[in-house]
Design a protein around this motif. Structure first.
Motif, PDB file in Angstrom:
ATOM      1  N   ALA A  88       0.793  -1.287   0.047  1.00 11.60           N
ATOM      2  CA  ALA A  88      -0.094   0.050   0.046  1.00 11.60           C
ATOM      3  C   ALA A  88       0.793   1.083  -0.131  1.00 11.60           C
ATOM      4  O   ALA A  88       0.564   2.147  -0.816  1.00 11.60           O
ATOM      5  N   ALA A  89       1.912   1.257   0.635  1.00 10.49           N
ATOM      6  CA  ALA A  89       2.819   2.291   0.907  1.00 10.49           C
ATOM      7  C   ALA A  89       3.533   2.582  -0.527  1.00 10.49           C
ATOM      8  O   ALA A  89       3.486   3.884  -0.745  1.00 10.49           O
ATOM      9  N   VAL A  90       3.864   1.523  -1.155  1.00  4.62           N
ATOM     10  CA  VAL A  90       4.560   1.951  -2.436  1.00  4.62           C
ATOM     11  C   VAL A  90       3.545   2.320  -3.368  1.00  4.62           C
ATOM     12  O   VAL A  90       4.091   3.443  -4.183  1.00  4.62           O
ATOM     13  N   ALA A  91       2.244   1.777  -3.325  1.00  4.84           N
ATOM     14  CA  ALA A  91       1.242   1.906  -4.308  1.00  4.84           C
ATOM     15  C   ALA A  91       1.015   3.349  -4.275  1.00  4.84           C
ATOM     16  O   ALA A  91       0.923   4.335  -5.266  1.00  4.84           O
ATOM     17  N   VAL A  92       0.970   4.154  -3.106  1.00  6.57           N
ATOM     18  CA  VAL A  92       0.311   5.514  -2.878  1.00  6.57           C
ATOM     19  C   VAL A  92       1.559   6.497  -3.266  1.00  6.57           C
ATOM     20  O   VAL A  92       1.203   7.605  -3.738  1.00  6.57           O
ATOM     21  N   GLU A  93       2.816   6.130  -2.961  1.00  7.34           N
ATOM     22  CA  GLU A  93       3.851   6.821  -3.249  1.00  7.34           C
ATOM     23  C   GLU A  93       4.050   7.044  -4.827  1.00  7.34           C
ATOM     24  O   GLU A  93       4.286   8.065  -5.522  1.00  7.34           O
ATOM     25  N   LEU A  94       3.618   5.971  -5.628  1.00 11.94           N
ATOM     26  CA  LEU A  94       3.546   5.946  -7.078  1.00 11.94           C
ATOM     27  C   LEU A  94       2.783   6.639  -7.520  1.00 11.94           C
ATOM     28  O   LEU A  94       2.726   7.539  -8.517  1.00 11.94           O
ATOM     29  N   ALA A  95       1.466   6.551  -7.078  1.00 13.69           N
ATOM     30  CA  ALA A  95       0.189   7.420  -7.500  1.00 13.69           C
ATOM     31  C   ALA A  95       0.658   8.981  -7.219  1.00 13.69           C
ATOM     32  O   ALA A  95       0.113   9.764  -7.996  1.00 13.69           O
ATOM     33  N   HIS A  96       1.000   9.310  -6.077  1.00 18.07           N
ATOM     34  CA  HIS A  96       1.552  10.684  -5.683  1.00 18.07           C
ATOM     35  C   HIS A  96       2.725  11.262  -6.699  1.00 18.07           C
ATOM     36  O   HIS A  96       2.432  12.381  -7.109  1.00 18.07           O
ATOM     37  N   ALA A  97       3.561  10.431  -6.917  1.00 15.46           N
ATOM     38  CA  ALA A  97       4.348  10.725  -7.989  1.00 15.46           C
ATOM     39  C   ALA A  97       3.895  10.844  -9.353  1.00 15.46           C
ATOM     40  O   ALA A  97       4.418  11.934 -10.077  1.00 15.46           O
ATOM     41  N   PHE A  98       2.914  10.187  -9.812  1.00 12.87           N
ATOM     42  CA  PHE A  98       2.233  10.333 -11.153  1.00 12.87           C
ATOM     43  C   PHE A  98       1.827  12.018 -10.972  1.00 12.87           C
ATOM     44  O   PHE A  98       1.641  12.654 -12.141  1.00 12.87           O
ATOM     45  N   SER A  99       0.886  12.013  -9.881  1.00 12.95           N
ATOM     46  CA  SER A  99       0.366  13.507  -9.865  1.00 12.95           C
ATOM     47  C   SER A  99       1.452  14.630  -9.848  1.00 12.95           C
ATOM     48  O   SER A  99       1.005  15.728 -10.382  1.00 12.95           O
ATOM     49  N   LEU A 100       2.555  14.442  -9.313  1.00 15.72           N
ATOM     50  CA  LEU A 100       3.602  15.427  -9.179  1.00 15.72           C
ATOM     51  C   LEU A 100       4.178  15.759 -10.707  1.00 15.72           C
ATOM     52  O   LEU A 100       4.294  16.983 -11.107  1.00 15.72           O
ATOM     53  N   VAL A 101       4.222  14.657 -11.437  1.00 12.40           N
ATOM     54  CA  VAL A 101       4.941  14.876 -12.650  1.00 12.40           C
ATOM     55  C   VAL A 101       3.996  15.574 -13.643  1.00 12.40           C
ATOM     56  O   VAL A 101       4.448  16.322 -14.347  1.00 12.40           O
ATOM     57  N   HIS A 102       2.691  15.268 -13.544  1.00 12.06           N
ATOM     58  CA  HIS A 102       1.817  15.976 -14.340  1.00 12.06           C
ATOM     59  C   HIS A 102       1.566  17.585 -14.028  1.00 12.06           C
ATOM     60  O   HIS A 102       1.219  18.247 -14.801  1.00 12.06           O
ATOM     61  N   ASP A 103       1.440  17.656 -12.597  1.00 10.16           N
ATOM     62  CA  ASP A 103       1.331  19.143 -12.046  1.00 10.16           C
ATOM     63  C   ASP A 103       2.483  20.002 -12.541  1.00 10.16           C
ATOM     64  O   ASP A 103       2.237  20.998 -12.681  1.00 10.16           O
ATOM     65  N   LEU A 135       1.336   5.600 -12.813  1.00 11.02           N
ATOM     66  CA  LEU A 135       0.004   5.286 -12.186  1.00 11.02           C
ATOM     67  C   LEU A 135      -0.521   3.902 -12.597  1.00 11.02           C
ATOM     68  O   LEU A 135      -0.958   3.326 -11.597  1.00 11.02           O
ATOM     69  N   ALA A 136       0.180   3.538 -13.772  1.00  8.72           N
ATOM     70  CA  ALA A 136      -0.024   2.150 -13.996  1.00  8.72           C
ATOM     71  C   ALA A 136       0.905   0.924 -12.895  1.00  8.72           C
ATOM     72  O   ALA A 136       0.201   0.115 -12.463  1.00  8.72           O
ATOM     73  N   LEU A 137       1.717   1.443 -12.579  1.00 10.50           N
ATOM     74  CA  LEU A 137       2.540   0.875 -11.672  1.00 10.50           C
ATOM     75  C   LEU A 137       1.937   0.593 -10.308  1.00 10.50           C
ATOM     76  O   LEU A 137       1.735  -0.383  -9.506  1.00 10.50           O
ATOM     77  N   ALA A 138       1.453   1.901  -9.802  1.00 10.64           N
ATOM     78  CA  ALA A 138       0.545   2.007  -8.601  1.00 10.64           C
ATOM     79  C   ALA A 138      -0.499   0.925  -8.480  1.00 10.64           C
ATOM     80  O   ALA A 138      -0.581   0.033  -7.393  1.00 10.64           O
ATOM     81  N   HIS A 139      -1.256   0.674  -9.480  1.00  8.30           N
ATOM     82  CA  HIS A 139      -2.207  -0.492  -9.490  1.00  8.30           C
ATOM     83  C   HIS A 139      -1.975  -1.424  -9.562  1.00  8.30           C
ATOM     84  O   HIS A 139      -2.270  -2.590  -8.983  1.00  8.30           O
ATOM     85  N   VAL A 141       1.102  -2.802  -8.322  1.00  9.22           N
ATOM     86  CA  VAL A 141       1.554  -3.101  -6.810  1.00  9.22           C
ATOM     87  C   VAL A 141       0.388  -3.513  -6.069  1.00  9.22           C
ATOM     88  O   VAL A 141       0.399  -4.525  -5.448  1.00  9.22           O
ATOM     89  N   LEU A 142      -0.603  -2.886  -6.256  1.00  9.94           N
ATOM     90  CA  LEU A 142      -1.746  -3.188  -5.232  1.00  9.94           C
ATOM     91  C   LEU A 142      -2.386  -4.603  -5.664  1.00  9.94           C
ATOM     92  O   LEU A 142      -2.932  -5.509  -4.891  1.00  9.94           O
ATOM     93  N   ALA A 143      -2.719  -4.786  -7.107  1.00  7.61           N
ATOM     94  CA  ALA A 143      -3.033  -5.941  -7.592  1.00  7.61           C
ATOM     95  C   ALA A 143      -2.234  -7.328  -7.257  1.00  7.61           C
ATOM     96  O   ALA A 143      -2.465  -8.368  -6.999  1.00  7.61           O
ATOM     97  N   ASP A 144      -0.742  -7.175  -7.029  1.00  4.03           N
ATOM     98  CA  ASP A 144       0.209  -8.161  -6.731  1.00  4.03           C
ATOM     99  C   ASP A 144       0.121  -8.143  -5.237  1.00  4.03           C
ATOM    100  O   ASP A 144       0.881  -9.318  -4.894  1.00  4.03           O
ATOM    101  N   ALA A 145      -0.310  -7.297  -4.629  1.00  2.00           N
ATOM    102  CA  ALA A 145      -0.113  -7.567  -3.041  1.00  2.00           C
ATOM    103  C   ALA A 145      -1.124  -8.538  -2.479  1.00  2.00           C
ATOM    104  O   ALA A 145      -1.952  -9.054  -3.002  1.00  2.00           O
ATOM    105  N   PRO A 146      -0.225  -9.206  -1.330  1.00  2.00           N
ATOM    106  CA  PRO A 146      -1.279 -10.320  -0.665  1.00  2.00           C
ATOM    107  C   PRO A 146      -2.390  -9.820   0.225  1.00  2.00           C
ATOM    108  O   PRO A 146      -2.512  -8.719   0.317  1.00  2.00           O
TER     109      PRO A 146
END
Length: 347
Positions: A88-103, A135-139, A141-146
């Motif tokens: 979860a921590a990695v996924a939300v950091e990736l999603a945040h990173a997505f928002s920053l690069v577009h921002d 953003l694709a990586l964020a999803h 990571v969550l899909a692969d999480a146990p």
């Protein structure tokens, strides 16, 4: 409220939590980068602070890891461990990173974390694609999480990203409007910043086996904290320095953003408010001296103090939601310390 260097937030439980979260997510971020084709790996690794512009590994220069820290602590709040929240921590950091690069593209911010932003280093097309792949990586990571909660986790992340995009769209629309209200700002900040911080809290709790009710209370904590954090960031942009922000000083004033300190200042009937309004209405780009003077006017018109009070109100609401989640006492201490550290580093 005294705003200081974001990357050096002192000592104590809040700072320790951020450091722990950075250590937890860095290996996961590096592993995600290895999944990518060479070009995308270079761009994404650069944005994440793991590679230089030539694609060579560097000592991690990642951000504060606020959202991973929230995920880790909220897992502990419901009786789990930080390790359970790693995905979860990695996924939300990736999603945040997505928002920053577009921002950075949207705002034309040329500097991110004391070096050229991705669009400036590699071009706008590369930056757009970098955000897409993060953003694709964020999803993924969550899909692969146990664990049995991955469906709910993916749904929350998707809804939060949609809300984040709406918040960004509102923020952009404010630049061409002269009638933005402070209530509209709150809606924008809740989407732009609060949505993903709330999601981080919920994902950490779900990863540790929490039910939907507790996860939702913790999400509410994160959403209110996100608004407070956005207000603090607005203040930092106006009253901070390039050394403390890693960005051009007063960039929000240059682009005439309707941040809360500005809106509160414009709502006053003071001479400083009228001067600030005239500057914002001018068709000419402000000079460096005008930007410095605008910061003075925001303070003189009461915008700085009003924003501080608004941030404190959002913190009060966040702590009330945290209490509703019936969290473990140790997690309450570190989440409270983290919240105070993010909104008022001198506290």
């Amino acid at each position: 409220m005294t705003l200081t260097l974001p990357g050096a937030l002192g000592t104590g439980p809040g700072a320790d939590l951020l450091a722990e979260a950075r250590c937890l997510v860095e290996p996961g971020l590096r592993a995600c980068g290895e999944r990518l084709p060479a070009q995308a790996r270079r761009w994404a690794g650069y944005h994440l602070g793991l590679l230089d512009a030539h694609g060579r590994p560097v000592a991690a220069a990642t951000g504060k890891a606020v959202r991973p820290a929230l995920a880790v602590s909220c897992a502990r709040a419901v009786g789990g461990t930080g390790r359970e929240a790693a995905g979860a921590a990695v996924a939300v950091e990736l999603a945040h990173a997505f928002s920053l690069v577009h921002d950075d593209i949207i705002d034309r911010d040329e500097v991110r974390r004391h070096r050229p932003a991705v669009w400036k280093a590699f071009g706008v097309p590369a930056a757009v694609l970098t955000g897409d792949v993060l953003l694709a990586l964020a999803h993924q990571v969550l899909a692969d999480a146990p664990g049995p909660a991955k469906g709910r986790a993916l749904s929350r992340l998707s809804r939060s990203v949609i809300e984040l995009v709406e918040g960004e769209a509102l923020d952009v629309s404010f630049e061409s409007r002269s009638d933005v209200t402070q209530d509209e700002y709150a809606v924008m900040a809740t989407g732009k910043t609060g949505a993903l911080m709330g999601c981080a809290c919920a994902l950490g709790a779900l990863a540790a086996g929490a039910g939907e009710a507790r996860a939702s209370h913790l999400a509410s904590f994160g959403r209110h904290l996100g608004v407070a954090f956005q207000i603090a960031d607005d203040l930092l942009d106006i009253f901070g320095t390039p050394r403390s922000t890693g960005k051009t000083a007063g960039s929000d004033l240059v682009t005439r953003k309707k941040t809360l300190p500005v809106l509160a200042a414009l709502a006053s009937a003071s001479p400083a408010a009228r001067r600030l309004a005239a500057l914002y209405a001018s068709p000419s780009p402000p000079t460096e001296e005008q930007v410095r003077q605008a910061a003075v006017w925001v303070a003189e018109a009461g915008g700085r103090e009003a924003a501080r009070k608004a941030a404190e109100l959002q913190l009060d609401l966040a702590f009330a939601a945290l209490d509703d989640a019936d969290p473990a006492p140790s997690a309450v201490r570190e989440l409270t310390a983290l919240a105070r550290l993010l909104v008022d580093p001198a506290s």
